[in-house]
Design an enzyme around this catalytic site. Structure first.
Site, PDB file in Angstrom:
ATOM      1  N   GLN A  36      -3.877   0.432  -1.802  1.00 46.77           N
ATOM      2  CA  GLN A  36      -2.895   1.650  -1.628  1.00 46.77           C
ATOM      3  C   GLN A  36      -3.114   2.438  -0.908  1.00 46.77           C
ATOM      4  O   GLN A  36      -2.280   3.045  -0.294  1.00 46.77           O
ATOM      5  CB  GLN A  36      -2.159   1.535  -3.317  1.00 46.77           C
ATOM      6  CG  GLN A  36      -1.541  -0.317  -3.908  1.00 46.77           C
ATOM      7  CD  GLN A  36      -0.726   0.435  -4.610  1.00 46.77           C
ATOM      8  OE1 GLN A  36      -0.990   0.421  -6.037  1.00 46.77           O
ATOM      9  NE2 GLN A  36       0.733   0.266  -4.837  1.00 46.77           N
ATOM     10  N   HIS A  56      -3.321 -10.065   6.240  1.00 46.27           N
ATOM     11  CA  HIS A  56      -3.415 -10.403   7.611  1.00 46.27           C
ATOM     12  C   HIS A  56      -3.134 -11.786   8.289  1.00 46.27           C
ATOM     13  O   HIS A  56      -2.529 -11.675   8.921  1.00 46.27           O
ATOM     14  CB  HIS A  56      -5.560 -10.388   8.136  1.00 46.27           C
ATOM     15  CG  HIS A  56      -5.740  -9.198   7.983  1.00 46.27           C
ATOM     16  ND1 HIS A  56      -6.901  -8.781   7.765  1.00 46.27           N
ATOM     17  CD2 HIS A  56      -4.936  -7.538   8.044  1.00 46.27           C
ATOM     18  CE1 HIS A  56      -6.982  -7.202   7.767  1.00 46.27           C
ATOM     19  NE2 HIS A  56      -6.081  -6.567   8.118  1.00 46.27           N
ATOM     20  N   ASP A  69      -4.965  -1.653   6.586  1.00 47.65           N
ATOM     21  CA  ASP A  69      -6.076  -1.292   7.110  1.00 47.65           C
ATOM     22  C   ASP A  69      -5.960   0.182   7.135  1.00 47.65           C
ATOM     23  O   ASP A  69      -6.964   0.578   6.944  1.00 47.65           O
ATOM     24  CB  ASP A  69      -5.624  -1.714   8.265  1.00 47.65           C
ATOM     25  CG  ASP A  69      -4.932  -3.438   8.688  1.00 47.65           C
ATOM     26  OD1 ASP A  69      -5.849  -3.934   7.663  1.00 47.65           O
ATOM     27  OD2 ASP A  69      -5.670  -3.937   9.063  1.00 47.65           O
ATOM     28  N   ARG A  94      -5.952   9.312 -11.827  1.00 44.09           N
ATOM     29  CA  ARG A  94      -6.408   8.108 -11.902  1.00 44.09           C
ATOM     30  C   ARG A  94      -6.371   7.345 -10.227  1.00 44.09           C
ATOM     31  O   ARG A  94      -5.454   7.040 -10.235  1.00 44.09           O
ATOM     32  CB  ARG A  94      -5.402   7.192 -13.443  1.00 44.09           C
ATOM     33  CG  ARG A  94      -5.758   5.857 -13.381  1.00 44.09           C
ATOM     34  CD  ARG A  94      -4.272   4.775 -14.365  1.00 44.09           C
ATOM     35  NE  ARG A  94      -4.779   4.039 -14.174  1.00 44.09           N
ATOM     36  CZ  ARG A  94      -3.994   2.974 -14.047  1.00 44.09           C
ATOM     37  NH1 ARG A  94      -2.626   2.934 -13.194  1.00 44.09           N
ATOM     38  NH2 ARG A  94      -4.573   1.222 -13.836  1.00 44.09           N
ATOM     39  N   HIS A 139      -7.283  -3.009  -9.298  1.00 46.56           N
ATOM     40  CA  HIS A 139      -6.367  -3.065  -9.782  1.00 46.56           C
ATOM     41  C   HIS A 139      -5.817  -3.596  -8.622  1.00 46.56           C
ATOM     42  O   HIS A 139      -5.755  -3.946  -7.016  1.00 46.56           O
ATOM     43  CB  HIS A 139      -5.873  -1.442  -9.002  1.00 46.56           C
ATOM     44  CG  HIS A 139      -4.986  -1.072  -8.838  1.00 46.56           C
ATOM     45  ND1 HIS A 139      -4.695  -0.328 -10.150  1.00 46.56           N
ATOM     46  CD2 HIS A 139      -3.660  -1.728  -8.057  1.00 46.56           C
ATOM     47  CE1 HIS A 139      -2.378   0.221  -9.766  1.00 46.56           C
ATOM     48  NE2 HIS A 139      -2.706  -0.681  -8.961  1.00 46.56           N
ATOM     49  N   ASN A 183      -5.643  -3.915 -13.798  1.00 42.87           N
ATOM     50  CA  ASN A 183      -5.077  -3.044 -14.012  1.00 42.87           C
ATOM     51  C   ASN A 183      -3.871  -4.494 -14.037  1.00 42.87           C
ATOM     52  O   ASN A 183      -3.454  -4.779 -13.011  1.00 42.87           O
ATOM     53  CB  ASN A 183      -4.319  -1.988 -12.734  1.00 42.87           C
ATOM     54  CG  ASN A 183      -3.259  -1.963 -12.339  1.00 42.87           C
ATOM     55  OD1 ASN A 183      -2.829  -0.430 -13.432  1.00 42.87           O
ATOM     56  ND2 ASN A 183      -2.282  -2.270 -12.417  1.00 42.87           N
TER      57      ASN A 183
END
Ligand code: PNW
Length: 484
Positions: A36, A56, A69, A94, A139, A183
């Protein structure tokens, strides 16, 4: 007389102050995740993760057709992020490791020098500024080459993940004291495989999600036991798992039994670890077994554990990580109800999950019900006993990128109040709180349209400039005074 009044006023003031005070040692942090924020998706020897490939190949699955990206370019701007964390006064930050940045083959046979350098810089930079790193191993960004071999539905994923965790502990365990393995298993397995709307984009409701669930539990326990056996004596850190919980309340009294089941399903990934008996929540295990039999399956669609596996997984956590955002009312699914977030329970339990009209709405699924957090913390204690609980995510989304984020600030205030009540009134052992997120970032299917940052990121700026919002100032104040 005047003196007496003064004493009275002062002691009343101290009382109200201390009533809003967090316990000494309580820690405040903020969180992000690799895909992210990092960007640099193909820098150096990094290979694609399932999120690189998914965004993509299927940009139409992302609201604004975007991808990670570049994202916040934290791969290059990590020093800016550390400075933000420092300005906030965070006790910990975190973040997650990108598996393919560290291990370009997914396997542990090759370690990327640039990947190691990046995370060393980040970890050392945080520590140099008095901020503890809290590291999530997974994650959601599984190596694509492991996905090609079945990914989370291949039982060997437990070994692959275990090998990866060993590399991470070896490289960073001398400086990282708090680890989490996965996560939000419920998103990795159920949300992903029930809808195909998240990477890897495979639709296999009621089958793929449960195979994933079992393998994930074994993978988690493998990584925990590796830490326990090979690293704990040296580093003495903590390893846990992070579960997302939605607080479920009955829509009306006739839906109480169903609400009980929904809550138990919500503990699918907790019961094997935190309960005394171990294994799947019994009510869920028998519910799915009976349903599978009626459907003509030879064995339950939810794969069972052997007694060795139950023992292997039981107790494999040093704390209970909870992400909490929202609540739902539970009722039996009505005709033509469709799958919506949160999806948990909609496929097998045939529940419908609706927000109460009085809860304030954020973007899409996120409605604010602060007492739900306190209730869920109490439910965890009631179900599993007195575990140390760390709130590993809590936060609010807005569609606008305004700096004066009144609704987000209110959300934090209201939820922190409930955390405090859970600690002081209910004696729940909550030791930390994490704001999601430190910065605006790539919000999965919502792309950059949904903002969670207490710090704004300008995605039209090639430099991805960052500006703290009102909520950041509010949070810094809470941290500074250690009270509300
Ligand atoms: C979390 N729900 O996902 C993730 O850990 C983050 O990566 C994400 O950015 C953040 O929350 C905000 O979405 C969730 O339906 C997804 O309750 C769904 C739910 C909760 C958390």
């Amino acid at each position: 007389m005047r003196a007496l009044v003064l004493v009275f006023v002062i002691s009343a003031l101290t009382l109200t102050c201390s009533a809003k005070q967090f316990p000494a040692g309580f820690k405040f942090g903020a969180a992000t995740a690799a895909y992210q924020v990092e960007g640099a998706w193909n820098v150096s020897d990094k290979t694609p993760s399932i999120w690189d490939i998914y965004t993509h190949d299927k940009p139409h699955k992302i609201l604004d057709g975007s991808n990670g990206d570049i994202a916040c370019d934290s791969y290059h701007l990590w020093e800016t992020d550390i400075q933000l964390a420092k300005d906030l006064g965070l006790h910990f930050y975190r973040f997650s490791l990108s598996w393919t940045r560290l291990l370009p083959n997914g396997f542990a046979n090759k370690i990327s020098e640039d990947g190691v350098r990046y995370y060393n810089n980040l970890i050392d930079g945080l520590l140099a500024n008095g901020i503890e790193p809290m590291v999530t191993l997974f994650h959601w960004d599984l190596p694509q080459n492991l996905q090609d071999l079945g990914g989370m539905t291949n039982p060997l994923v437990a070994e692959w993940f275990g090998d990866y965790s060993r590399v991470a502990y070896t490289l960073f365990g001398d400086r990282v004291q708090t680890w989490s393995t996965f996560n939000e298993p419920v998103i990795i397995c159920d949300a992903a495989y029930e809808t195909g709307d998240l990477a890897p984009g495979i639709v296999s409701p009621g089958i793929g999600n449960y195979i994933c669930a079992k393998n994930l539990m074994v993978a988690h326990a493998t990584a925990y036991r590796i830490y326990d056996e090979e690293f704990r004596a040296k580093f003495n850190g903590k390893v846990g798992i992070v579960n997302n919980h939605v607080w479920y309340a009955p829509y009306s009294s006739e839906h109480e039994d169903l609400t009980f089941l929904a809550r138990q399903l919500g503990f699918l990934y907790s019961h094997p670890i935190y309960s005394e008996s171990g294994g799947w929540p019994p009510s869920i295990e028998s519910f799915i077994a009976e349903k599978s039999e009626k459907e003509g399956y030879v064995t339950s669609r939810l794969p069972g554990f052997t007694s060795e596996e139950i023992e292997f997984i039981k107790g494999t956590a040093d704390y209970y990580g909870i992400n909490y955002y929202t609540s739902r009312l539970v009722l039996a699914a009505r005709a033509n109800s469709t799958l919506t977030w949160p999806t948990n329970g909609q496929v097998d339990l045939q529940v419908e999950l609706v927000p109460d009209a009085s809860w304030t709405a954020g973007v899409e699924w996120l409605v604010s019900n602060p007492p739900g957090l306190r209730a869920q913390l109490n439910l965890i204690k009631e179900q599993f006993g007195d575990w140390e609980i760390i709130i590993t995510e809590n936060g609010f989304s807005t569609a606008s990128d305004e700096l004066d984020d009144v609704t987000r600030t209110q959300y934090y205030k209201d939820h922190l109040e409930q955390v405090l009540l859970a600690i002081t009134e209910d004696d729940v052992n909550v030791t930390g709180y994490t704001a999601w997120s430190l910065i605006d970032n790539f919000e999965w299917n919502s792309g950059y349209t949904s903002r969670f940052g207490i710090v704004r990121v300008d995605f039209s700026d090639p430099l991805r400039s960052r500006t703290p919002r009102a909520s950041a100032h509010y949070y810094a104040d809470v941290i500074k005074h250690h009270s509300l």
